[in-house]
Design a protein around this motif. Structure first.
Motif, PDB file in Angstrom:
ATOM      1  N   LYS A 151       0.876  -1.183   0.000  1.00 47.26           N
ATOM      2  CA  LYS A 151       0.000   0.000   0.000  1.00 47.26           C
ATOM      3  C   LYS A 151       0.908   1.227   0.000  1.00 47.26           C
ATOM      4  N   LYS A 152       0.490   2.265  -0.732  1.00 45.18           N
ATOM      5  CA  LYS A 152       1.296   3.499  -0.809  1.00 45.18           C
ATOM      6  C   LYS A 152       0.832   4.445   0.289  1.00 45.18           C
ATOM      7  N   LEU A 153       1.450   4.319   1.453  1.00 46.77           N
ATOM      8  CA  LEU A 153       1.054   5.116   2.621  1.00 46.77           C
ATOM      9  C   LEU A 153       2.071   6.227   2.849  1.00 46.77           C
ATOM     10  N   THR A 156       5.176   5.692   5.221  1.00 46.29           N
ATOM     11  CA  THR A 156       6.231   4.777   4.767  1.00 46.29           C
ATOM     12  C   THR A 156       7.366   5.541   4.073  1.00 46.29           C
ATOM     13  N   TYR A 157       7.044   6.703   3.516  1.00 45.35           N
ATOM     14  CA  TYR A 157       8.021   7.429   2.708  1.00 45.35           C
ATOM     15  C   TYR A 157       9.072   8.176   3.515  1.00 45.35           C
ATOM     16  N   LEU A 158       8.944   8.142   4.861  1.00 46.33           N
ATOM     17  CA  LEU A 158      10.032   8.650   5.694  1.00 46.33           C
ATOM     18  C   LEU A 158      11.272   7.776   5.460  1.00 46.33           C
ATOM     19  N   ALA A 185      16.059  -4.828  -2.388  1.00 46.01           N
ATOM     20  CA  ALA A 185      14.606  -4.575  -2.370  1.00 46.01           C
ATOM     21  C   ALA A 185      14.217  -3.670  -3.536  1.00 46.01           C
ATOM     22  N   GLU A 186      14.425  -2.362  -3.385  1.00 42.05           N
ATOM     23  CA  GLU A 186      13.994  -1.412  -4.419  1.00 42.05           C
ATOM     24  C   GLU A 186      14.668  -0.078  -4.172  1.00 42.05           C
ATOM     25  N   ALA A 187      14.428   0.870  -5.058  1.00 41.57           N
ATOM     26  CA  ALA A 187      14.927   2.239  -4.858  1.00 41.57           C
ATOM     27  C   ALA A 187      13.912   2.992  -3.998  1.00 41.57           C
ATOM     28  N   GLY A 211       5.353  -2.313  -8.306  1.00 37.74           N
ATOM     29  CA  GLY A 211       4.808  -1.183  -9.059  1.00 37.74           C
ATOM     30  C   GLY A 211       4.047  -1.572 -10.314  1.00 37.74           C
ATOM     31  N   ILE A 212       3.304  -0.604 -10.800  1.00 37.36           N
ATOM     32  CA  ILE A 212       2.521  -0.774 -12.029  1.00 37.36           C
ATOM     33  C   ILE A 212       3.464  -0.774 -13.241  1.00 37.36           C
ATOM     34  N   THR A 213       4.563  -0.016 -13.152  1.00 38.07           N
ATOM     35  CA  THR A 213       5.546  -0.024 -14.243  1.00 38.07           C
ATOM     36  C   THR A 213       6.224  -1.396 -14.316  1.00 38.07           C
ATOM     37  N   ARG A 214       6.554  -1.946 -13.156  1.00 40.57           N
ATOM     38  CA  ARG A 214       7.162  -3.286 -13.075  1.00 40.57           C
ATOM     39  C   ARG A 214       6.226  -4.307 -13.713  1.00 40.57           C
ATOM     40  N   GLY A 248       9.422   2.978 -12.697  1.00 40.07           N
ATOM     41  CA  GLY A 248       8.381   3.588 -11.879  1.00 40.07           C
ATOM     42  C   GLY A 248       7.660   4.630 -12.708  1.00 40.07           C
ATOM     43  N   THR A 249       6.524   5.070 -12.219  1.00 40.75           N
ATOM     44  CA  THR A 249       5.706   6.011 -12.984  1.00 40.75           C
ATOM     45  C   THR A 249       6.488   7.267 -13.348  1.00 40.75           C
ATOM     46  N   MET A 250       7.288   7.799 -12.401  1.00 40.30           N
ATOM     47  CA  MET A 250       8.040   9.020 -12.687  1.00 40.30           C
ATOM     48  C   MET A 250       9.322   8.732 -13.461  1.00 40.30           C
TER      49      MET A 250
HETATM   50  N1  PMP Z   1       8.429   1.413  -5.192  1.00 42.23           N
HETATM   51  C1  PMP Z   1       8.125   2.512  -4.491  1.00 42.23           C
HETATM   52  C2  PMP Z   1       8.527   2.580  -3.061  1.00 42.23           C
HETATM   53  C3  PMP Z   1       7.430   3.571  -5.089  1.00 42.23           C
HETATM   54  O1  PMP Z   1       7.128   4.669  -4.391  1.00 42.23           O
HETATM   55  C4  PMP Z   1       7.078   3.477  -6.444  1.00 42.23           C
HETATM   56  C5  PMP Z   1       6.357   4.617  -7.116  1.00 42.23           C
HETATM   57  N2  PMP Z   1       4.980   4.499  -6.962  1.00 42.23           N
HETATM   58  C6  PMP Z   1       7.414   2.306  -7.140  1.00 42.23           C
HETATM   59  C7  PMP Z   1       8.087   1.292  -6.484  1.00 42.23           C
HETATM   60  C8  PMP Z   1       7.015   2.130  -8.582  1.00 42.23           C
HETATM   61  O2  PMP Z   1       5.615   2.013  -8.656  1.00 42.23           O
HETATM   62  P1  PMP Z   1       4.822   2.426  -9.958  1.00 42.23           P
HETATM   63  O3  PMP Z   1       5.474   1.743 -11.082  1.00 42.23           O
HETATM   64  O4  PMP Z   1       3.449   1.937  -9.699  1.00 42.23           O
HETATM   65  O5  PMP Z   1       4.911   3.912 -10.066  1.00 42.23           O
END
Ligand code: PMP
Length: 296
Positions: A151-153, A156-158, A185-187, A211-214, A248-250
């Motif tokens: 979940k994108k909470l 968590t982004y701290l 894990a991830e960036a 992610g949705i891009t993944r 990722g989306t960005m």
């Molecule tokens: N991991 C994290 C922690 C993210 O914040 C994001 C960006 N939403 C992603 C992966 C990539 O997700 P998505 O491809 O859905 O943007």
């Protein structure tokens, strides 16, 4: 990126200058959920990529709070479209956010009113990144047993902020975090993939935001019979790859030029191929685009 002068708030398009009370629950405790969505200027008009999937994940993220919200998925999709039309958006980053009001300052938010805002940010061509210098983060990814990472909470982004700030202070663009078990894990806000001999490897979904891009890259790979596998990787595995990228989306698909002292091939044919195919998808010219790319 600068925010557009208009935003969508609880059903209405209002000026960005709208203010919030300082007692807003989400400001104090990181009790929000959000999304990041991209729209693209194309010769046919503005296209939004995988809008429904993003709003579906948004609703899923919001479910962490056990609040009832008065909007359905399709109404939030319509809200994004209405905002994009009102702002005459082309290349844009769209940020829906769920937050809780100032009715109570207790940790539990039973009494706090839920709100949804949608912001739009214009993206300039100069803000597109071509390749990245990445380091290992000294901060581990927060454990999936501590917070629901799928979940994108906002709170968590701290974890991501600490990792990215440390990277930037050391002269890097971004950081890769290891999970609680010491595996890659991830960036900070993107998933990672490594290319070894024309096959793609990426960490499994359990300790990341998958992610949705993944997902898009997996589906592209399957469509084209390119090997793509989820695999748990210790950091040493990164030295075996010829190439690597963030997705990722960005970032979309952004090659990693270096990971600490490991140099990667940013011109690797498979990476260039994914970059091109992804661009064709988001701008609506790829065979798989019609399910995902919405012309508004
Ligand atoms: N991991 C994290 C922690 C993210 O914040 C994001 C960006 N939403 C992603 C992966 C990539 O997700 P998505 O491809 O859905 O943007």
């Amino acid at each position: 990126m600068t925010p557009h002068t208009l935003l969508w708030l609880d059903g209405h398009i209002v000026p960005y200058t709208h203010t919030l009370p300082l007692g807003t629950h989400t400001l104090h405790y990181g009790t929000g959920a959000f999304e990041g969505i991209r729209s693209y200027a194309t010769p046919q008009g503005t296209r939004v990529f995988r809008l429904q999937d993003h709003i579906k994940r948004f609703m899923y993220s919001i479910s962490a709070f056990h609040h009832t919200i008065p909007w359905q998925e399709h109404e939030l999709c319509d809200a994004v479209i209405a905002l994009l039309r009102a702002t005459h958006a082309g290349d844009c980053y769209i940020r829906p956010i769920f937050f809780l009001g100032d009715e109570n300052i207790a940790i539990n938010a039973v009494a706090n009113k839920p709100h949804i805002a949608i912001l739009a940010y214009a993206i300039l061509p100069s803000e597109t990144v071509k390749s990245l210098r990445v380091c290992w983060s000294p901060w581990r990814r927060v454990a999936a047993t501590a917070l629901p990472l799928d979940k994108k909470l906002t709170g968590t982004y701290l974890n991501s902020l600490l990792a990215q700030t440390t990277a930037i202070e050391q002269g890097f663009d971004d950081a890769l975090l290891l999970d609680n078990e010491g595996m890659i894990a991830e960036a900070t806000a993107a998933n990672v993939a490594f290319i070894e001999h024309n096959a793609l490897y990426t960490p499994p979904a359990k300790n990341i935001l998958p992610g949705i891009t993944r997902d898009t890259i997996f589906k592209l790979a399957t469509h084209e019979h390119i090997t793509a596998q989820e695999i748990s990787m210790p950091p040493a595995r990164a030295t075996k790859a010829q190439s690597a990228f963030l997705m990722g989306t960005m970032y979309e698909i952004t090659p990693i030029a270096s990971l600490q002292d490991i140099q990667y091939d940013v011109q690797h044919p498979l990476v260039r191929h994914f970059i091109q195919e992804y661009r064709a998808l988001v701008t609506g010219t790829h065979a798989l685009a019609h399910d995902w790319s919405l012309l508004i």
